[in-house]
Design a protein around this motif. Structure first.
Motif, short mmCIF file in Angstrom:
data_model
loop_
_atom_site.label_atom_id
_atom_site.label_comp_id
_atom_site.label_asym_id
_atom_site.label_seq_id
_atom_site.Cartn_x
_atom_site.Cartn_y
_atom_site.Cartn_z
N LEU A 1 51.67 39.25 56.16
CA LEU A 1 51.48 39.72 54.79
C LEU A 1 50.80 38.63 53.98
CD1 LEU A 1 53.82 41.85 52.65
CD2 LEU A 1 53.06 39.68 51.67
N VAL A 2 49.93 39.04 53.07
CA VAL A 2 49.22 38.12 52.18
C VAL A 2 49.59 38.44 50.75
CG1 VAL A 2 46.98 37.30 51.36
CG2 VAL A 2 47.31 37.83 53.80
N MET A 3 50.07 37.46 50.03
CA MET A 3 50.45 37.62 48.62
C MET A 3 49.43 36.86 47.76
SD MET A 3 52.73 38.82 46.41
CE MET A 3 54.20 39.13 47.39
N LEU A 4 48.67 37.60 46.96
CA LEU A 4 47.65 37.00 46.10
C LEU A 4 48.26 36.70 44.73
CD1 LEU A 4 44.68 39.41 46.94
CD2 LEU A 4 45.17 37.17 47.95
N THR A 5 48.31 35.43 44.37
CA THR A 5 48.90 35.04 43.10
C THR A 5 48.02 34.06 42.33
OG1 THR A 5 50.17 33.28 44.18
CG2 THR A 5 51.26 35.41 43.93
N GLY A 6 46.71 34.13 42.58
CA GLY A 6 45.80 33.27 41.84
C GLY A 6 45.75 33.65 40.38
N GLY A 7 45.23 32.77 39.57
CA GLY A 7 45.22 32.99 38.13
C GLY A 7 44.03 33.81 37.67
N SER A 8 44.06 34.12 36.38
CA SER A 8 42.92 34.75 35.71
C SER A 8 42.00 33.62 35.29
CB SER A 8 43.41 35.56 34.50
OG SER A 8 42.37 36.25 33.90
N THR A 9 41.02 33.32 36.13
CA THR A 9 40.28 32.06 36.01
C THR A 9 38.89 32.20 35.39
OG1 THR A 9 39.49 32.33 38.28
CG2 THR A 9 41.48 31.00 37.95
N VAL A 10 38.42 33.43 35.17
CA VAL A 10 37.09 33.61 34.59
C VAL A 10 37.22 33.60 33.07
CG1 VAL A 10 35.08 35.12 34.41
CG2 VAL A 10 36.33 34.95 36.58
N PRO A 11 36.74 32.56 32.40
CA PRO A 11 36.95 32.46 30.95
C PRO A 11 36.09 33.44 30.17
CG PRO A 11 35.57 30.65 31.71
CD PRO A 11 35.99 31.41 32.94
N ARG A 12 36.60 33.87 29.02
CA ARG A 12 35.80 34.70 28.13
C ARG A 12 34.76 33.82 27.46
NH1 ARG A 12 39.59 37.07 25.92
NH2 ARG A 12 39.37 39.15 26.84
N ASP A 13 33.52 34.17 27.64
CA ASP A 13 32.42 33.34 27.16
C ASP A 13 32.02 33.75 25.74
OD1 ASP A 13 30.58 31.33 27.27
OD2 ASP A 13 29.35 32.19 28.84
N LEU A 14 31.13 32.97 25.15
CA LEU A 14 30.61 33.25 23.82
C LEU A 14 29.08 33.20 23.91
CD1 LEU A 14 31.44 33.85 20.91
CD2 LEU A 14 31.50 31.39 20.47
N PRO A 15 28.46 34.29 24.34
CA PRO A 15 27.01 34.30 24.60
C PRO A 15 26.19 34.43 23.32
CG PRO A 15 27.94 36.44 25.11
CD PRO A 15 29.09 35.58 24.69
N ASN B 1 34.22 37.11 43.44
CA ASN B 1 33.42 36.73 44.61
C ASN B 1 34.21 35.80 45.52
OD1 ASN B 1 33.02 34.74 42.39
ND2 ASN B 1 31.81 33.66 43.93
N GLY B 2 34.05 36.01 46.81
CA GLY B 2 34.82 35.23 47.77
C GLY B 2 35.95 36.06 48.33
N LEU B 3 37.17 35.56 48.24
CA LEU B 3 38.32 36.17 48.89
C LEU B 3 38.55 37.62 48.49
CD1 LEU B 3 40.84 35.95 50.69
CD2 LEU B 3 42.07 35.08 48.70
N LEU B 4 38.57 37.92 47.19
CA LEU B 4 38.93 39.27 46.75
C LEU B 4 37.90 40.29 47.21
CD1 LEU B 4 40.33 38.64 43.14
CD2 LEU B 4 41.45 38.43 45.36
N ASP B 5 36.63 39.95 47.06
CA ASP B 5 35.60 40.88 47.53
C ASP B 5 35.63 40.99 49.06
OD1 ASP B 5 34.71 41.46 45.00
OD2 ASP B 5 33.02 40.08 45.04
N LEU C 1 39.05 44.60 48.01
CA LEU C 1 40.05 45.08 47.06
C LEU C 1 39.40 45.88 45.93
CD1 LEU C 1 42.29 41.90 46.77
CD2 LEU C 1 42.55 43.86 48.31
N GLU C 2 40.19 46.77 45.36
CA GLU C 2 39.76 47.52 44.18
C GLU C 2 40.19 46.75 42.93
OE1 GLU C 2 39.69 52.19 44.60
OE2 GLU C 2 41.66 51.43 45.17
N TYR C 3 39.44 46.96 41.85
CA TYR C 3 39.76 46.34 40.57
C TYR C 3 40.02 47.42 39.53
CZ TYR C 3 37.52 42.51 43.07
OH TYR C 3 37.18 41.57 44.02
N ASP C 4 40.90 47.10 38.58
CA ASP C 4 41.16 48.05 37.50
C ASP C 4 40.09 47.90 36.42
OD1 ASP C 4 41.81 45.82 35.95
OD2 ASP C 4 43.97 46.11 36.12
#
Length: 496
Positions: free
Chosen positions: A231-245, A419-423, A427-430
């Motif tokens: 079994l694989v338990m994914l517990t990484g963080g929300s690491t993509v910051p909200r940018d200010l373009p 990109n990377g592990l999740l893709d 996996l599906e994303y909400d």
């Protein structure tokens, strides 16, 4: 319930804090020592409220009146037994949780609420000091192997619970030390890292294996991970910051807040500061606020942490701006008790020195001829209610520039890195970009589970711990269901 008349006899009292002008010269925790007798008095304030709404306020469902009563009776071992049934890491939540339980405290209707967060910390520290917290190996091993990817509070909680259930757990972390956000996100003046190391020593002695510097998806491919573990338990963080373009975003001097904070945590730990790992145009390789006019864009906890760190760097000035209007100084009418109140909060970092402004929009980053940030172009906002929705309107004649050599983007995070592990796992994303799961089990692969920010989105440490615990329970049911079916099949074969 503590002392029956305690809430009438004692007022809410928290540990005194070190003088701001003294503490900004180090990264030690800011609270002064508090005696066991002081903790006892605070626990005595927990009254016989009939229905303890603090239970529903706490994401972990901590059994608060009972451990308060145990502290009042000075039965610290029993207090820790109660607290540890629902909370794996009270030494963390007792330091950095915003205490939604206190917002739901019945006493808080017309008096200051019980100091629940501080009492949790007191219980944990006394338990460690007296040796109540010792490694407890599981009585049996199931033979199932679990990989936990990410070592933040969700990953550590999931690992602890799965190990307790008898599974063999390996935790993978791509950073050089275990802890995730606890280690490289939260400043040491809020959470000194020896508290993490102390807990990790217990977990290692209980049989959990930690592997650092392993970027799962790169160093270990997704296919290999699925083959090596049940079994694989994914517990990484929300690491993509909200940018200010906005114009000038690529100037040297504009950076995500977490880059700034994680670098300083590494300096405090005497670890090498890895720079430019996300392709960011760092000035001189490292981020420093020293002698600079710093503007923190975002009014939340991460922004507050940037304020405290900038003051410790010796910034020329520190300003924090927020897009939304200034919250009311008292509980807002639309967030009545026992809901989490919308109200103005002033952190210890703000007390150390900071100008705070609300209803301000950043129009552009202004640079000099060398591509370095020198100012921000701002405009004041007016918020209007149009058809039940708040709309912002720029105030004419308020556009201006303020000096700024370092702008820290602290506007939150979008979702985990895809990109990377999740893709690779398919996996599906909400709709928000988080991993889509049904009761923590991902929708595309039954042996892959997700918890914490990975599934829920950016949230509190206490929610991460809760997510890790609940995901571990769901994973255990999945694993043991397989084990029971296998045992039944063997039994039937033997009968034949």
């Amino acid at each position: 319930m503590g002392k029956p008349t305690g809430f009438l006899e004692f007022t809410r009292e928290l540990p005194k804090k070190r003088d701001p002008q003294q503490r900004i010269h180090d990264y030690k925790e800011i609270e002064m020592p508090f005696s066991e007798q002081d903790s006892q008095r605070q626990a005595a304030r927990c009254m016989d409220c009939g229905t303890p709404f603090c239970h529903s306020g706490c994401p972990l469902g901590n059994i608060i009146p009972e451990f308060n009563d145990a502290v009042y009776e000075q039965n610290w071992a029993y207090a820790y037994d109660i607290l540890s049934t629902t909370n794996n890491f009270p030494e963390f939540t007792g330091r950095i949780c915003p205490a939604p339980c206190e917002a739901s405290c019945v006493l808080g209707i017309n008096k200051p609420p019980v100091a629940i967060e501080f009492i949790e910390k007191s219980i944990a520290e006394v338990a460690f000091e007296r040796g109540y917290i010792t490694p407890k190996q599981p009585k049996f091993r199931t033979g199932k192997r679990v990989a936990v990817v990410g070592s933040g509070p969700a990953g550590l909680a999931a690992a602890a619970q799965l190990n307790k259930a008898g599974h063999t757990v390996t935790v993978f972390e791509r950073a050089d030390q275990i802890g995730g956000l606890l280690r490289y996100g939260i400043p040491d003046f809020k959470l000194e890292k020896w508290t993490i190391d102390r807990r990790l020593a217990i977990m290692e002695a209980e049989g959990i294996v930690f592997k650092t510097g392993v970027n799962v998806g790169v160093d270990i491919k997704a296919k290999d991970l699925l083959e090596q573990f049940d079994l694989v338990m994914l517990t990484g963080g929300s690491t993509v910051p909200r940018d200010l373009p906005i114009p000038g975003r690529d100037l040297k001097g504009v950076y995500p807040a977490m880059e700034f904070l994680s670098q300083q945590n590494k300096r405090v730990a005497n670890r090498p500061v890895q720079v430019n790992h996300q392709g960011l145009p760092y000035v001189d390789g490292e981020l420093w606020a020293t002698d600079k006019h710093v503007v923190v864009i975002g009014g939340g906890d991460t922004g507050s942490d940037c304020v405290g760190t900038s003051n410790r760097h010796g910034a020329a000035s520190v300003t924090q701006i927020e897009l939304m209007p200034m919250p009311p100084k008292e509980r807002a009418e639309n967030t009545p008790w026992p809901n989490w109140p919308m109200m103005l909060r002033t952190s210890t970092s703000h007390e150390e020195g900071c100008e705070r402004h609300w209803s301000i929009n950043t129009k552009a980053f202004v640079g000099d001829e060398n591509g370095n940030l020198k100012a921000l172009r701002l405009v004041d906002l007016e918020w209007k209610n149009e058809n039940g929705r708040m709309q912002m309107v720029e105030k004419p004649g308020t556009e201006r520039e303020i000096p700024c050599e370092l702008a820290l983007l602290a506007a939150g995070f979008l979702h985990p890195q895809h990109n990377g592990l999740l893709d690779d796992l398919g996996l599906e994303y909400d709709e928000r970009g988080n991993v889509k799961a049904n009761k923590y089990q991902t929708t595309t692969n039954p042996k892959v589970f997700a918890a914490g920010d990975m599934r829920r989105g950016q949230s509190l440490v206490v929610w991460a711990i809760s997510e890790g615990r609940e995901a571990a329970r769901a994973a255990d049911c999945y694993l043991m269901g397989e084990t029971l079916l296998e045992a039944k099949a063997v039994s039937m074969l033997e009968a034949v």
